[in-house]
Design a protein around this motif. Structure first.
Motif, mmCIF file in Angstrom:
data_model
loop_
_atom_site.group_PDB
_atom_site.id
_atom_site.type_symbol
_atom_site.label_atom_id
_atom_site.label_comp_id
_atom_site.label_asym_id
_atom_site.label_seq_id
_atom_site.Cartn_x
_atom_site.Cartn_y
_atom_site.Cartn_z
ATOM 1 N N THR A 117 0.802 -1.226 0.000
ATOM 2 C CA THR A 117 0.000 0.000 0.000
ATOM 3 C C THR A 117 0.834 1.275 0.000
ATOM 4 O O THR A 117 0.314 2.347 -0.302
ATOM 5 C CB THR A 117 -0.936 0.032 1.226
ATOM 6 N N THR A 118 2.116 1.188 0.329
ATOM 7 C CA THR A 118 2.970 2.377 0.373
ATOM 8 C C THR A 118 4.421 1.973 0.135
ATOM 9 O O THR A 118 4.819 0.858 0.489
ATOM 10 C CB THR A 118 2.857 3.095 1.742
ATOM 11 N N PRO A 119 5.236 2.855 -0.453
ATOM 12 C CA PRO A 119 6.661 2.557 -0.622
ATOM 13 C C PRO A 119 7.511 2.936 0.581
ATOM 14 O O PRO A 119 8.732 2.863 0.508
ATOM 15 C CB PRO A 119 7.037 3.402 -1.845
ATOM 16 N N ASN A 177 8.051 0.619 7.539
ATOM 17 C CA ASN A 177 7.396 0.548 8.850
ATOM 18 C C ASN A 177 6.111 1.374 8.912
ATOM 19 O O ASN A 177 5.867 2.121 9.855
ATOM 20 C CB ASN A 177 8.362 0.978 9.957
ATOM 21 N N LYS A 178 5.293 1.201 7.874
ATOM 22 C CA LYS A 178 3.986 1.845 7.825
ATOM 23 C C LYS A 178 2.893 0.787 7.886
ATOM 24 O O LYS A 178 3.141 -0.408 7.713
ATOM 25 C CB LYS A 178 3.833 2.680 6.547
ATOM 26 N N SER A 179 1.697 1.227 8.138
ATOM 27 C CA SER A 179 0.559 0.316 8.207
ATOM 28 C C SER A 179 0.497 -0.565 6.957
ATOM 29 O O SER A 179 0.639 -0.073 5.832
ATOM 30 C CB SER A 179 -0.723 1.131 8.348
ATOM 31 N N GLY A 180 0.304 -1.845 7.164
ATOM 32 C CA GLY A 180 0.227 -2.782 6.043
ATOM 33 C C GLY A 180 1.510 -3.543 5.769
ATOM 34 O O GLY A 180 1.520 -4.451 4.927
ATOM 35 N N GLN A 181 2.607 -3.217 6.452
ATOM 36 C CA GLN A 181 3.866 -3.929 6.239
ATOM 37 C C GLN A 181 3.775 -5.343 6.819
ATOM 38 O O GLN A 181 3.353 -5.521 7.954
ATOM 39 C CB GLN A 181 5.005 -3.161 6.893
ATOM 40 N N ILE A 182 4.195 -6.333 6.019
ATOM 41 C CA ILE A 182 4.096 -7.730 6.421
ATOM 42 C C ILE A 182 5.458 -8.410 6.267
ATOM 43 O O ILE A 182 6.385 -7.861 5.671
ATOM 44 C CB ILE A 182 3.043 -8.488 5.589
ATOM 45 N N ASP A 230 2.980 -15.612 2.634
ATOM 46 C CA ASP A 230 2.900 -14.559 3.636
ATOM 47 C C ASP A 230 3.058 -15.176 5.025
ATOM 48 O O ASP A 230 2.324 -16.092 5.399
ATOM 49 C CB ASP A 230 1.572 -13.819 3.533
ATOM 50 N N ILE A 231 4.022 -14.649 5.787
ATOM 51 C CA ILE A 231 4.356 -15.216 7.088
ATOM 52 C C ILE A 231 3.496 -14.619 8.192
ATOM 53 O O ILE A 231 2.884 -15.336 8.985
ATOM 54 C CB ILE A 231 5.850 -15.010 7.394
ATOM 55 N N SER A 232 3.432 -13.299 8.276
ATOM 56 C CA SER A 232 2.645 -12.681 9.333
ATOM 57 C C SER A 232 2.352 -11.224 8.994
ATOM 58 O O SER A 232 3.104 -10.585 8.252
ATOM 59 C CB SER A 232 3.369 -12.766 10.679
ATOM 60 N N ALA A 233 1.258 -10.734 9.584
ATOM 61 C CA ALA A 233 0.827 -9.355 9.388
ATOM 62 C C ALA A 233 0.045 -8.924 10.615
ATOM 63 O O ALA A 233 -0.314 -9.750 11.465
ATOM 64 C CB ALA A 233 -0.040 -9.230 8.135
ATOM 65 N N ILE A 284 -1.325 -10.593 16.828
ATOM 66 C CA ILE A 284 -0.459 -9.465 16.497
ATOM 67 C C ILE A 284 -1.299 -8.188 16.508
ATOM 68 O O ILE A 284 -2.280 -8.066 15.778
ATOM 69 C CB ILE A 284 0.194 -9.643 15.116
ATOM 70 N N GLY A 285 -0.913 -7.226 17.336
ATOM 71 C CA GLY A 285 -1.596 -5.943 17.369
ATOM 72 C C GLY A 285 -0.837 -4.924 16.534
ATOM 73 O O GLY A 285 0.057 -5.255 15.760
ATOM 74 N N GLY A 286 -1.154 -3.663 16.715
ATOM 75 C CA GLY A 286 -0.457 -2.620 15.979
ATOM 76 C C GLY A 286 -0.812 -2.612 14.510
ATOM 77 O O GLY A 286 -1.853 -3.117 14.090
ATOM 78 N N LYS A 287 0.101 -2.046 13.698
ATOM 79 C CA LYS A 287 -0.181 -1.843 12.280
ATOM 80 C C LYS A 287 0.748 -2.591 11.337
ATOM 81 O O LYS A 287 0.489 -2.642 10.145
ATOM 82 C CB LYS A 287 -0.103 -0.341 11.970
ATOM 83 N N PHE A 288 1.858 -3.156 11.862
ATOM 84 C CA PHE A 288 2.794 -3.824 10.956
ATOM 85 C C PHE A 288 3.679 -4.791 11.723
ATOM 86 O O PHE A 288 3.748 -4.760 12.955
ATOM 87 C CB PHE A 288 3.668 -2.798 10.217
ATOM 88 N N VAL A 289 4.378 -5.654 10.973
ATOM 89 C CA VAL A 289 5.455 -6.477 11.516
ATOM 90 C C VAL A 289 6.747 -6.062 10.818
ATOM 91 O O VAL A 289 6.722 -5.470 9.730
ATOM 92 C CB VAL A 289 5.195 -7.989 11.342
ATOM 93 N N SER A 290 7.882 -6.375 11.442
ATOM 94 C CA SER A 290 9.150 -5.896 10.885
ATOM 95 C C SER A 290 10.283 -6.844 11.225
ATOM 96 O O SER A 290 10.142 -7.776 12.027
ATOM 97 C CB SER A 290 9.465 -4.500 11.426
ATOM 98 N N ALA A 291 11.437 -6.570 10.597
ATOM 99 C CA ALA A 291 12.720 -7.238 10.878
ATOM 100 C C ALA A 291 12.656 -8.758 10.799
ATOM 101 O O ALA A 291 13.153 -9.455 11.696
ATOM 102 C CB ALA A 291 13.244 -6.803 12.248
ATOM 103 N N PRO A 292 12.104 -9.350 9.738
ATOM 104 C CA PRO A 292 12.108 -10.819 9.658
ATOM 105 C C PRO A 292 13.511 -11.358 9.405
ATOM 106 O O PRO A 292 14.286 -10.797 8.633
ATOM 107 C CB PRO A 292 11.183 -11.102 8.468
ATOM 108 N N MET A 293 13.846 -12.451 10.084
ATOM 109 C CA MET A 293 15.125 -13.139 9.901
ATOM 110 C C MET A 293 14.863 -14.640 9.845
ATOM 111 O O MET A 293 13.986 -15.160 10.535
ATOM 112 C CB MET A 293 16.088 -12.822 11.026
ATOM 113 N N LEU A 294 15.665 -15.326 9.039
ATOM 114 C CA LEU A 294 15.397 -16.721 8.708
ATOM 115 C C LEU A 294 16.467 -17.636 9.287
ATOM 116 O O LEU A 294 17.665 -17.380 9.157
ATOM 117 C CB LEU A 294 15.374 -16.855 7.184
#
Length: 434
Positions: free
Chosen positions: A83-85, A88-93, A112-115, A125-135
């Motif tokens: 939804t945006t470039p 860490n904005k709403s919709g980041q998965i 898709d892992i999580s949102a 998961i609350g809030g608006k986004f998830v971040s920093a995925p590591m494998l």
């Protein structure tokens, strides 16, 4: 001084004409003359073979990749937004790309892992986004994906660490799990892996009141490295003022159960840095028989990339960070390739102008590091006119594969964070004697 004879003048004129032609060709193609002549072919080959493995048909933003290769199949987890470039904005998965390394773009598919709003195992998961995925690769059939987000009642957006498992053979994705930890050499007390626990541990390491200085979120910024029978990584915590990060460190941690629970260990002290911005960020982790090394960015060009080490006999104490390479802005990537190559790193280097475009882009230095982390030698530099951001290195069958963030669609020209691409470093160039 005598005048040159006619044949010498002709030769000089021809040489000047060829030089001018070379400059003209570079200008038309948009390549920067800042690349040294011996690097041009290597840089061009690396960039031209890079294939998109993210999902540009729908994504406006893609960044921060982490890579594993299992039986010829690449798995790259990254954060993205449709939804945006912006970051860490709403919709980041968190999303996982799966592709054949011999034909990446044509075979890529995505899970898709999580949102925000993800609910399973009694967690949401609350809030608006998830971040920093590591494998992390558990084995040939199971991948564990870590990321940060929050519960609805948590005070910040990146407040705790979660993980899910992906089963390769079935394509099944597990439910949510929240990572936990022990602190301050108290294995009997199990806590959620949150800023509160990390702050208490920093008080234990550095003295009462220090932890409160780190009060603005955490990140799973470090890779996972198994050795000596356990899994090692780091957890990053920071403090920001006026929208700028001013204090940041990474706490070493180890796990006996593949990352479900962690024991917090030592951390390098950013307060030892001679800058108003005391940052020790996004470490690459290496080890030898006696030490664990954190290769960190300082985010200050004069301080550059720094090294801090701890003896395996006392993992609660890191030495003072020492500058090892220039610039220090951008996540470092390091791969232990074994003999004869040893450690191979990619460090972001200063910006150059992308003529004839109006944008500038960072070089990326490919560097060899000796086993004692004493001597750093530049092998060559890479420039992608669309950006080389946050590279991640993975050794597979003797080859060094790379995912990195770029911006081919130039949605936000300044940053170059719209695609994840997959490439390979030229091993022959790295194998040259230092």
């Amino acid at each position: 001084m005598p005048l040159p004879d006619r044949s010498s003048a002709l030769r000089l004129g021809l040489l000047l004409a060829l030089l001018l032609l070379g400059i003209t060709v570079h200008g038309v193609r948009g390549e920067t003359p800042a690349v040294p002549a011996d690097d041009s072919a290597l840089s061009k080959a690396f960039v031209e073979q890079a294939q998109i493995v993210s999902k540009p048909a729908t994504e406006q933003y893609a960044h921060q990749s982490s890579l594993r290769i299992v039986k010829g199949i690449g798995y790259a987890v990254y954060q993205c937004n449709e939804t945006t470039p912006e970051e860490n904005k709403s919709g980041q998965i968190a999303r996982l790309a799966i592709f054949e390394i011999a034909n990446p773009t044509a075979t890529a598919r995505w899970v898709d892992i999580s949102a925000a709003g993800d609910t399973s195992n009694g967690l949401t998961i609350g809030g608006k986004f998830v971040s920093a995925p590591m494998l992390h690769r558990l084995d040939d059939d199971t991948l564990r994906i870590f990321f940060t987000s929050r519960f609805a009642a948590d005070p910040g957006p990146a407040f705790r660490v979660f993980f899910k498992d992906y089963t390769i053979s079935t394509g099944a994705l597990s439910g949510l799990h929240a990572a936990r930890c022990t602190i301050a050499k108290q294995p009997e007390v199990m806590l959620d892996l949150t800023p509160d626990a990390i702050q208490r541990h920093l008080d234990f390491l550095f003295g009462a009141g220090v932890g409160a200085q780190f009060s603005s979120g955490l990140s799973t910024a470090g890779d996972f490295l198994p050795f000596d029978g356990q899994l090692y990584s780091t957890i990053q915590i920071k403090n920001s003022q006026d929208g700028r990060t001013r204090l940041l460190t990474n706490v070493l941690m180890r796990s006996a159960d593949q990352g479900a629970t962690w024991e917090l260990l030592g951390a390098p002290d950013p307060r030892l840095l001679p800058s108003a911005f005391q940052i020790l960020a996004e470490p690459a982790l290496t080890q030898d028989s006696n030490h664990i090394y954190l290769h960190l960015r300082s985010n200050v060009d004069t301080t550059g990339y720094v090294l801090s080490k701890a003896a395996k006999s006392d993992l609660y104490h890191f030495d003072a960070p020492v500058t090892k390479w220039t610039f220090g802005i951008g996540r470092p990537a390091i791969c232990d390739c074994g003999a004869p190559l040893g450690l191979v790193a990619m460090f972001t280097a200063p910006t150059v102008h992308m003529f004839p475009y109006t944008v500038t882009r960072n070089k990326c230095d490919v560097v060899r590091i000796d086993p004692t982390c004493t001597t750093y030698t530049r092998a060559f530099s890479i420039i992608d006119p669309n950006a080389v951001n946050t590279p991640f290195l993975q050794l597979y069958k003797g080859e060094i594969y790379v995912t990195y963030t770029t911006g081919r669609r130039r949605l936000i020209p300044k940053f170059g964070t719209s695609e994840i691409v997959f490439s390979k470093l030229p091993r022959a160039a790295l194998a040259q004697p230092q």
